[in-house]
Design a protein around this motif. Structure first.
Motif, PDB file in Angstrom:
ATOM      1  N   VAL A  24       0.673  -1.089   0.216  1.00 30.21           N
ATOM      2  CA  VAL A  24      -0.082  -0.413  -0.196  1.00 30.21           C
ATOM      3  C   VAL A  24       0.811   1.082  -0.212  1.00 30.21           C
ATOM      4  O   VAL A  24       1.945   1.521   0.411  1.00 30.21           O
ATOM      5  CB  VAL A  24      -0.786   0.355   1.207  1.00 30.21           C
ATOM      6  CG1 VAL A  24      -1.606  -1.427   0.929  1.00 30.21           C
ATOM      7  CG2 VAL A  24       0.188   0.368   2.266  1.00 30.21           C
ATOM      8  N   SER A  25       0.411   2.685  -0.056  1.00 36.02           N
ATOM      9  CA  SER A  25       0.737   4.158  -0.225  1.00 36.02           C
ATOM     10  C   SER A  25      -0.517   4.732  -0.070  1.00 36.02           C
ATOM     11  O   SER A  25      -0.929   4.379  -0.014  1.00 36.02           O
ATOM     12  CB  SER A  25       1.103   4.608  -1.443  1.00 36.02           C
ATOM     13  OG  SER A  25       1.677   5.582  -1.722  1.00 36.02           O
ATOM     14  N   ALA A  77      -2.609  -4.468  -5.859  1.00 34.78           N
ATOM     15  CA  ALA A  77      -2.966  -5.497  -5.932  1.00 34.78           C
ATOM     16  C   ALA A  77      -2.650  -6.461  -7.581  1.00 34.78           C
ATOM     17  O   ALA A  77      -2.636  -6.607  -8.127  1.00 34.78           O
ATOM     18  CB  ALA A  77      -4.385  -6.192  -5.504  1.00 34.78           C
ATOM     19  N   GLY A  78      -1.456  -7.883  -6.127  1.00 40.68           N
ATOM     20  CA  GLY A  78      -0.930  -9.054  -7.584  1.00 40.68           C
ATOM     21  C   GLY A  78      -1.740 -10.057  -7.159  1.00 40.68           C
ATOM     22  O   GLY A  78      -1.528 -10.832  -6.288  1.00 40.68           O
ATOM     23  N   LYS A 135      -8.434   2.085  -2.052  1.00 40.88           N
ATOM     24  CA  LYS A 135      -8.636   2.280  -3.417  1.00 40.88           C
ATOM     25  C   LYS A 135      -7.407   0.765  -3.905  1.00 40.88           C
ATOM     26  O   LYS A 135      -6.557   1.163  -3.992  1.00 40.88           O
ATOM     27  CB  LYS A 135      -8.803   3.142  -4.613  1.00 40.88           C
ATOM     28  CG  LYS A 135      -9.262   2.866  -5.767  1.00 40.88           C
ATOM     29  CD  LYS A 135      -9.598   4.042  -6.687  1.00 40.88           C
ATOM     30  CE  LYS A 135      -9.611   3.610  -8.411  1.00 40.88           C
ATOM     31  NZ  LYS A 135     -10.771   2.918  -8.734  1.00 40.88           N
ATOM     32  N   ALA A 136      -8.355  -0.578  -4.514  1.00 42.97           N
ATOM     33  CA  ALA A 136      -7.123  -1.445  -5.101  1.00 42.97           C
ATOM     34  C   ALA A 136      -6.947  -1.572  -6.369  1.00 42.97           C
ATOM     35  O   ALA A 136      -8.535  -1.051  -6.784  1.00 42.97           O
ATOM     36  CB  ALA A 136      -7.519  -2.381  -4.044  1.00 42.97           C
ATOM     37  N   THR A 137      -6.266  -1.599  -7.068  1.00 47.27           N
ATOM     38  CA  THR A 137      -5.861  -1.923  -9.255  1.00 47.27           C
ATOM     39  C   THR A 137      -4.868  -3.252  -8.798  1.00 47.27           C
ATOM     40  O   THR A 137      -4.452  -3.348  -8.201  1.00 47.27           O
ATOM     41  CB  THR A 137      -5.217  -0.356  -8.996  1.00 47.27           C
ATOM     42  OG1 THR A 137      -5.717   1.080  -9.284  1.00 47.27           O
ATOM     43  CG2 THR A 137      -5.398  -0.882 -10.619  1.00 47.27           C
ATOM     44  N   ALA A 138      -5.840  -3.753  -9.956  1.00 46.31           N
ATOM     45  CA  ALA A 138      -5.087  -5.234  -9.815  1.00 46.31           C
ATOM     46  C   ALA A 138      -4.307  -5.075 -10.937  1.00 46.31           C
ATOM     47  O   ALA A 138      -4.310  -3.794 -12.146  1.00 46.31           O
ATOM     48  CB  ALA A 138      -6.661  -5.628 -10.317  1.00 46.31           C
TER      49      ALA A 138
END
Length: 312
Positions: free
Chosen positions: A140-141, A156-157, A175-178
């Motif tokens: 995270v940041s 997210a990986g 907020k997550a990004t794939a």
């Protein structure tokens, strides 16, 4: 208690506070704030803190305290880790007796929020798959403020369907990004840290220059933050740097670790890492802070090295 959370479609059943049990490993500045948000949202947490006193506030808020990572995972559907170094991740997740994966029920999901090696993330993903589980590397940041306010950027990986399934939890934390397959979350975070390090170096040098030129640092910051020099780093840390507030959201020693991974392990699997001279310089400056005894200072303390170079 159900031994699996797998539904008829082969994927986990929907997430909800009354059916999803969470194990949480790591209760530092970031981990405690993130776990606290999930508790406040009504989720049941079993928390493992290597230093038990660090779990006291979460216990007072209703979390159960686990005696080991495996204990935290044993009754959980989802296990989060937010620890310090890749070696801590390996121990917390892969130890054959006390590691979380040794006790996670079939169909469980591991989520590692630690900034760690992409290669270790791929190793964990393979080990989880062999046990009938899933693993997502999701560093995270956003620092301590983002953790408290639920405004973290989450990289997210892993399997996209699992990343999407985790949306109810991601929405509590940020907020997550794939980003792609296993390890891609970690690679994204390393690239993020290269950006942050460069931004903080520019901010630090600009403020030292402005003061040497007789400018008021606060007025200078207000004047430039809306222009091309403005950045998220300036918004998060600018006032803190001016005020000499170097309390950690992320430790300097962790930035040394993160940038080091960018220099040593930043390439795609099987290829050489990218050449990043700016990141190398930033790492040297942060290493100087560690040598000065400031490794536990917040990363915004980079200005102290620039001030020392200028004889201040």
């Amino acid at each position: 208690m159900e031994e699996t959370i797998i539904g008829g479609d082969g994927y986990p059943r929907p997430i909800s506070p009354n059916r999803t049990r969470i194990g949480w490993i790591g209760t530092g500045v970031m981990g405690a704030a993130m776990a606290g948000r999930l508790l406040a949202a009504g989720y049941s947490l079993s928390v493992y803190a290597r230093t038990p006193s660090q779990g006291a506030a979460l216990a007072a808020a209703g979390a159960g305290l686990a005696s080991s990572p495996a204990d935290a995972a044993a009754g959980s559907n989802i296990v989060f880790t937010m620890v310090g170094h890749p070696s801590d991740v390996r121990s917390a997740v892969l130890h054959p007796i006390t590691g979380a994966l040794s006790a996670l029920p079939t169909g469980g999901v591991l989520i590692d929020h630690t900034t760690s090696h992409p290669s270790l993330a791929r190793e964990i993903a393979a080990a989880a798959l062999a046990r009938g589980c899933w693993s997502i590397d999701a560093p995270v940041s956003g620092g301590d403020v983002g953790a408290r306010d639920g405004k973290l950027a989450i990289f997210a990986g892993g399997e996209d369907a699992i990343i999407q399934w985790l949306t109810p939890l991601w929405d509590i934390l940020g907020k997550a990004t794939a980003m792609g397959g296993p390890g891609s979350g970690q690679s994204s975070k390393i690239a993020n840290q290269i950006t942050v390090g460069g931004s903080l170096l520019g901010l630090s040098e600009a403020l030292v220059f402005a003061r040497a030129a007789g400018l008021d640092a606060g007025e200078f910051l207000a004047a430039v933050r809306g222009g091309a020099a403005g950045s998220a780093a300036m918004e998060i840390w600018g006032d803190r740097v001016i005020e000499g507030d170097f309390r950690p959201g992320g430790f300097v020693e962790y930035m040394v670790k993160d940038l080091g991974m960018g220099l040593e392990d930043g390439g795609e699997e099987g290829s050489s890492p990218a050449v990043v001279p700016g990141a190398a310089l930033c790492r040297q400056l942060y290493q100087a802070m560690v040598a000065n005894g400031d490794g536990k200072m917040g990363t915004q303390g980079l200005i102290t090295v620039i001030e020392r170079i200028n004889g201040k």
